[in-house]
Design a protein around this motif. Structure first.
Motif, PDB file in Angstrom:
ATOM      1  N   ARG A   1     -30.130  34.245  13.958  1.00 36.16           N
ATOM      2  CA  ARG A   1     -29.133  33.825  12.790  1.00 36.16           C
ATOM      3  C   ARG A   1     -28.057  34.892  12.933  1.00 36.16           C
ATOM      4  N   ILE A   2     -28.182  35.924  14.154  1.00 36.99           N
ATOM      5  CA  ILE A   2     -27.136  35.903  14.817  1.00 36.99           C
ATOM      6  C   ILE A   2     -25.118  35.362  14.497  1.00 36.99           C
ATOM      7  N   PHE A   3     -25.594  34.976  14.747  1.00 35.02           N
ATOM      8  CA  PHE A   3     -24.283  33.878  14.837  1.00 35.02           C
ATOM      9  C   PHE A   3     -23.795  33.107  14.280  1.00 35.02           C
ATOM     10  N   ASP A   4     -24.315  33.726  12.764  1.00 32.26           N
ATOM     11  CA  ASP A   4     -23.869  33.505  11.077  1.00 32.26           C
ATOM     12  C   ASP A   4     -23.024  33.660  10.399  1.00 32.26           C
ATOM     13  N   PRO A   5     -22.020  33.614  10.235  1.00 32.76           N
ATOM     14  CA  PRO A   5     -20.667  34.122   9.920  1.00 32.76           C
ATOM     15  C   PRO A   5     -21.412  34.933   7.913  1.00 32.76           C
ATOM     16  N   PHE A   6     -21.110  36.399   8.261  1.00 29.27           N
ATOM     17  CA  PHE A   6     -21.121  37.167   7.510  1.00 29.27           C
ATOM     18  C   PHE A   6     -22.225  37.968   7.405  1.00 29.27           C
ATOM     19  N   PHE A   7     -23.672  37.279   8.055  1.00 24.08           N
ATOM     20  CA  PHE A   7     -25.060  37.846   8.622  1.00 24.08           C
ATOM     21  C   PHE A   7     -24.768  39.176   9.421  1.00 24.08           C
ATOM     22  N   THR A   8     -25.182  40.623   9.055  1.00 27.29           N
ATOM     23  CA  THR A   8     -24.695  41.771   9.964  1.00 27.29           C
ATOM     24  C   THR A   8     -26.582  42.133   9.956  1.00 27.29           C
ATOM     25  N   THR A   9     -27.302  42.627  11.126  1.00 30.64           N
ATOM     26  CA  THR A   9     -28.172  43.750  10.856  1.00 30.64           C
ATOM     27  C   THR A   9     -28.035  45.785  10.921  1.00 30.64           C
TER      28      THR A   9
ATOM     29  N   GLY B   1     -18.215  39.480  12.853  1.00 27.98           N
ATOM     30  CA  GLY B   1     -17.217  40.209  14.986  1.00 27.98           C
ATOM     31  C   GLY B   1     -18.295  38.641  15.478  1.00 27.98           C
ATOM     32  N   LEU B   2     -20.083  38.751  15.870  1.00 28.52           N
ATOM     33  CA  LEU B   2     -20.657  38.126  16.358  1.00 28.52           C
ATOM     34  C   LEU B   2     -19.938  36.233  16.015  1.00 28.52           C
ATOM     35  N   SER B   3     -20.120  35.544  14.889  1.00 28.60           N
ATOM     36  CA  SER B   3     -19.686  34.404  14.146  1.00 28.60           C
ATOM     37  C   SER B   3     -18.211  34.482  15.107  1.00 28.60           C
ATOM     38  N   ILE B   4     -17.171  35.660  14.813  1.00 28.05           N
ATOM     39  CA  ILE B   4     -16.086  35.385  15.728  1.00 28.05           C
ATOM     40  C   ILE B   4     -16.033  34.828  17.520  1.00 28.05           C
ATOM     41  N   CYS B   5     -16.827  35.895  17.357  1.00 29.89           N
ATOM     42  CA  CYS B   5     -17.057  35.074  19.756  1.00 29.89           C
ATOM     43  C   CYS B   5     -17.756  34.322  19.698  1.00 29.89           C
TER      44      CYS B   5
ATOM     45  N   ILE C   1     -22.239  31.427  24.402  1.00 31.28           N
ATOM     46  CA  ILE C   1     -22.573  32.516  24.199  1.00 31.28           C
ATOM     47  C   ILE C   1     -23.860  32.473  23.635  1.00 31.28           C
ATOM     48  N   ALA C   2     -24.551  33.550  24.121  1.00 33.72           N
ATOM     49  CA  ALA C   2     -26.713  33.263  24.171  1.00 33.72           C
ATOM     50  C   ALA C   2     -26.823  35.041  23.495  1.00 33.72           C
ATOM     51  N   ALA C   3     -28.015  34.169  23.442  1.00 34.42           N
ATOM     52  CA  ALA C   3     -28.206  35.760  22.908  1.00 34.42           C
ATOM     53  C   ALA C   3     -30.307  35.909  23.446  1.00 34.42           C
ATOM     54  N   GLU C   4     -30.210  36.879  24.026  1.00 29.89           N
ATOM     55  CA  GLU C   4     -31.826  37.105  24.204  1.00 29.89           C
ATOM     56  C   GLU C   4     -32.369  39.023  24.264  1.00 29.89           C
ATOM     57  N   SER C   5     -33.379  39.004  23.903  1.00 26.67           N
ATOM     58  CA  SER C   5     -33.650  39.710  22.906  1.00 26.67           C
ATOM     59  C   SER C   5     -35.375  40.540  23.186  1.00 26.67           C
ATOM     60  N   THR C   6     -36.195  41.042  23.552  1.00 28.81           N
ATOM     61  CA  THR C   6     -36.911  41.797  22.889  1.00 28.81           C
ATOM     62  C   THR C   6     -37.245  43.049  22.250  1.00 28.81           C
ATOM     63  N   PRO C   7     -37.738  43.456  21.103  1.00 33.64           N
ATOM     64  CA  PRO C   7     -37.977  44.499  19.870  1.00 33.64           C
ATOM     65  C   PRO C   7     -37.856  45.850  20.763  1.00 33.64           C
ATOM     66  N   GLY C   8     -37.870  46.757  21.166  1.00 33.39           N
ATOM     67  CA  GLY C   8     -37.725  47.642  21.803  1.00 33.39           C
ATOM     68  C   GLY C   8     -37.209  48.033  23.244  1.00 33.39           C
ATOM     69  N   HIS C   9     -37.152  46.403  23.780  1.00 26.90           N
ATOM     70  CA  HIS C   9     -36.640  46.568  25.171  1.00 26.90           C
ATOM     71  C   HIS C   9     -34.853  46.105  25.188  1.00 26.90           C
ATOM     72  N   GLY C  10     -34.069  46.596  23.955  1.00 21.44           N
ATOM     73  CA  GLY C  10     -32.607  45.945  24.923  1.00 21.44           C
ATOM     74  C   GLY C  10     -32.675  44.589  24.346  1.00 21.44           C
ATOM     75  N   ALA C  11     -31.189  44.103  23.814  1.00 25.49           N
ATOM     76  CA  ALA C  11     -30.822  43.070  24.484  1.00 25.49           C
ATOM     77  C   ALA C  11     -29.887  42.561  25.360  1.00 25.49           C
ATOM     78  N   THR C  12     -29.790  41.638  25.705  1.00 24.27           N
ATOM     79  CA  THR C  12     -28.847  40.880  26.943  1.00 24.27           C
ATOM     80  C   THR C  12     -27.856  39.024  26.512  1.00 24.27           C
ATOM     81  N   PHE C  13     -26.629  39.707  25.839  1.00 20.61           N
ATOM     82  CA  PHE C  13     -25.608  38.774  25.589  1.00 20.61           C
ATOM     83  C   PHE C  13     -24.570  38.217  27.170  1.00 20.61           C
ATOM     84  N   ARG C  14     -24.839  36.711  26.688  1.00 17.29           N
ATOM     85  CA  ARG C  14     -24.385  36.088  28.282  1.00 17.29           C
ATOM     86  C   ARG C  14     -22.993  35.192  27.119  1.00 17.29           C
ATOM     87  N   VAL C  15     -21.959  35.333  28.247  1.00 17.95           N
ATOM     88  CA  VAL C  15     -20.514  34.445  28.044  1.00 17.95           C
ATOM     89  C   VAL C  15     -20.620  33.621  29.252  1.00 17.95           C
ATOM     90  N   THR C  16     -20.640  32.305  28.886  1.00  8.83           N
ATOM     91  CA  THR C  16     -20.478  31.153  29.577  1.00  8.83           C
ATOM     92  C   THR C  16     -18.623  30.853  30.079  1.00  8.83           C
TER      93      THR C  16
END
Length: 699
Positions: free
Chosen positions: A640-648, A658-662, A673-688
């Motif tokens: 859901r992180i790329f949905d407009p107005f969704f924020t944690t 922010g992410l919706s505009i990105c 643009i894509a994201a992958e993450s493991t809770p407690g071990h960070g996240a990676t955002f990949r832009v191609t």
């Protein structure tokens, strides 16, 4: 003075101080609100209005003091108040997992007005709510109008297909009443034919009928057969029908003898469209509304009139064998019925071959592109109306429309007008048969207003980022400014007011001082350049952009957010430049880097890092990764992180845009643009992104 008097005096002073503070806060609230078009408001624990910005009066039509103390939910339509009440209740209880935005109708007025209600808990007052109201009526109306036009186009194409189908010759009426009745939102759709009695008086009789579920059928009602036309309509209405014009109104607006019959059928409003065969009145298509008395809009009437015209041509075709052959030949040669539908369509429409050669252009498209005559565009290729750099997107869109399939999904494609001006259009394409050969019909909807709204959202996101980084930017400028001024002051004192010969050691020392001052000035110039690029409004300009220069600028701009949390590691590969807008890419990567920093707690710099990686993938595209070692993102939130107005983030710390505009920016550049993450071990955002044509490789 007694202890009691001293306490009373202290309490009085404290109360006066509190009142003064409240007055200052109110003035600040009003001053800040006057800068915005949206309404800022504050509610107490009971949901009553406490404060509102000056934009309130423009939106509501009443001064703020007239609403102070009233419940905010009274502002909304009675059917929407429960939703508004539930949102405000959840917000006041600070349950952050509840939705904080809703689009609601306002009460009063003959035309619907829509506002977006956004709310968050007031951290200063228990149970209080802070929020905004934004008028979204123009957008809602534009979306509804676009959806209506697209829905009607699909129905018109289906009507034309059924009229031209060989099996339709025996039942022209029933083959088209179903799609027409459904798209018109009617309770009934029917066809009446005119005929004469023995004395020559013109009568009308019902020949076919379609009914919505739950609506009574009237085809067998004796009142629908052999009814005198001059009793069914008033004289002005008959004159309209003879001129080929539509007639609509309530039952009471029709003939005095006919009105009771219409009311008995439960009709509250009706629309009548004339059928003309060989230049003479033949009958009419009618539509009943038994739910409410709403009129059919001008656009709906025009489109349904096109369908009536197509039916009239089909009736001419089936009158006699000779006429059938003549009309059938004309239809195969010119697709006259289809042209009637396209000509009357209010949006720009073209018919073209499967490979893009233009066969028919309606006046709306010619006017949209700045041409006087649609014939000027016939024979040209559709891709010739598109900028060279956008032709690949347009070609992929045309390939999606298959024969007999649903419409290809819409694509936003810039079109070039005759005067060279570029307009932004949203293309929708359907597969059709034209003269018995597979063809395509493409509708171009003007999305200038939507792009303007997107630009406003992007600018707002930039300003929010600038506000967040303001203190750090000031610090970045202050440091070099301090030693530039210090060095200049040293030179001023050392050289003195009177010229004198300088020794070699003095010259070397003064040169070093000037070099330091120049280095500081250059650093300030780079920061100012970054601010200028980031805040540039000209978002349409694209060029070959050096990604590493953008990433370096982002790192310097976000240094104040990164420094207390993590080490910044740059892992750059050899990549080419990309075709993009530098300011937009700056906005994308600044958002990603700031988000990465905010995912890491302060005070553990040695334990965390933010890594910027650039490389090429196997398909020759440029990839940029933003990795962090923060808390990560839960799987149920990741989708859901790329949905407009969704924020944690906590209330007040993020807009959710922010992410919706990105995502919007990257997709518009043809990237992903894509994201992958493991809770407690960070996240990676990949832009191609796609490399710029003939781009130089950047080390």
């Amino acid at each position: 003075m007694s202890q009691e008097q001293r306490e009373t005096g202290s309490a009085t002073a404290l109360g006066q101080s509190s009142v003064a503070s409240d007055l200052v806060d109110t003035r600040r609230f009003q001053r800040a609100g006057s800068l915005l078009r949206e309404v800022l408001f504050e509610l107490d624990a009971a949901g009553r209005l406490v404060l509102a910005s000056p934009a309130w009066e423009r939106l509501v039509g009443a001064p703020v003091h007239a609403w102070t103390g009233r419940a905010l939910v009274e502002l909304f339509h009675p059917e929407d108040r429960d939703q508004a009440r539930a949102l405000l209740s959840r917000t006041a209880s600070a349950r952050t997992d509840a939705p904080t935005r809703l689009e609601l109708r306002m009460s009063g007025g003959t035309q619907p007005r829509w506002v977006e209600l956004s709310a968050t808990a007031d951290p200063e007052h228990l149970g209080g709510v802070l929020g905004t109201l934004v008028d979204v009526t123009p957008r809602r109306l534009a979306e509804d109008a676009a959806a209506t036009r697209e829905r009607y186009l699909g129905a018109m194409v289906e009507v034309q297909r059924r009229l031209l189908a060989p099996e339709a010759s025996g039942d022209l009426y029933n083959s088209i009443l179903d799609p027409l009745g459904r798209v018109a939102g009617a309770s009934r759709a029917y066809v009446f034919e005119f005929h004469r009695d023995g004395s020559g008086r013109i009568l009308q009789s019902q020949r076919a009928e379609w009914c919505a579920p739950g609506i009574s059928r009237e085809l067998d009602n004796p009142d629908t057969q052999a009814w005198p036309v001059d009793q069914a309509f008033t004289l002005p209405q008959l004159q309209q029908l003879h001129r080929g014009e539509a007639v609509q109104g309530a039952p009471e607006d029709f003939g005095a003898d006919n009105a009771p019959v219409l009311l008995a059928q439960g009709i509250r409003s009706l629309l009548v469209l004339p059928l003309v065969v060989h230049g003479e009145p033949f009958g009419f298509i009618g539509f009943d509304n038994c739910d409410d008395a709403r009129p059919w809009s001008h656009v709906e009437v025009k489109l349904l009139s096109g369908a009536a015209g197509a039916l009239s041509l089909a009736l001419e075709q089936h009158t006699t064998d000779a006429l059938r052959m003549r009309t059938e030949t004309a239809l195969r040669r010119t697709e006259a019925g289809f042209h009637l539908l396209i000509e009357g369509f209010p949006d720009p429409v073209v018919v073209h071959t499967t490979d893009g050669m233009l066969l028919s252009v309606n006046p709306a498209m010619a006017n949209y592109l700045g041409y006087q005559d649609p014939a000027e565009l016939l024979g040209r290729h559709l891709l010739g109306l598109v900028r060279r750099e956008d032709q690949e997107v347009a070609r992929r869109h045309l390939e999606e429309a298959q024969d007999g399939a649903l419409a290809a999904r819409s694509h936003e494609v810039p079109l070039v007008r005759r005067d060279g001006q570029v307009v932004s259009a949203d293309l929708v394409t359907l597969g059709v048969l034209f003269d018995g050969v597979p063809a395509r019909v493409t509708v171009a909807r003007d999305f200038t207003e939507r792009k303007h709204m997107q630009a406003q959202l992007m600018l707002g996101d930039r300003l929010a980022s600038m506000g967040m980084l303001a203190a750090g930017i000031a610090h970045e400028l202050n440091n070099p400014l301090s030693y530039v001024l210090s060095n200049l002051e040293f030179l001023h004192r050392a050289l003195g007011p009177m010229p004198r010969p300088l020794g070699t050691e003095e010259l070397l020392e003064y040169q070093q001082v000037l070099d330091d001052a120049r280095e500081g000035s250059e650093r300030m110039r780079q920061i100012v350049r970054q601010l200028k690029v980031f805040s540039r409004v000209d978002d349409a300009h694209e060029e070959a952009v050096d990604l590493h220069r953008v990433l370096d600028s982002v790192a310097q701009m976000a240094a104040s957010e990164i420094r207390p949390r993590a080490r910044l590691v740059k892992q750059y590969g050899a990549v080419p430049t990309v075709r993009a807008n530098e300011g937009k890419l700056f906005q994308v990567f600044l958002n990603l880097v700031i988000n990465a920093a905010h995912a890491i707690p302060e005070g553990f710099t040695d334990a965390h890092e933010i890594r910027l990686i650039s490389r090429m993938d196997d398909d020759g595209r440029v990839v940029v990764e933003v990795r962090d070692t923060g808390r990560g993102i839960a799987p149920e939130l990741l989708r859901r992180i790329f949905d407009p107005f969704f924020t944690t983030k906590a209330p007040g710390q993020g807009t959710g845009l922010g992410l919706s505009i990105c995502d919007t920016i990257v997709r518009a550049l043809g990237g992903t643009i894509a994201a992958e993450s493991t809770p407690g071990h960070g996240a990676t955002f990949r832009v191609t992104l796609h490399a710029a044509a003939r781009a130089a490789r950047v080390a």
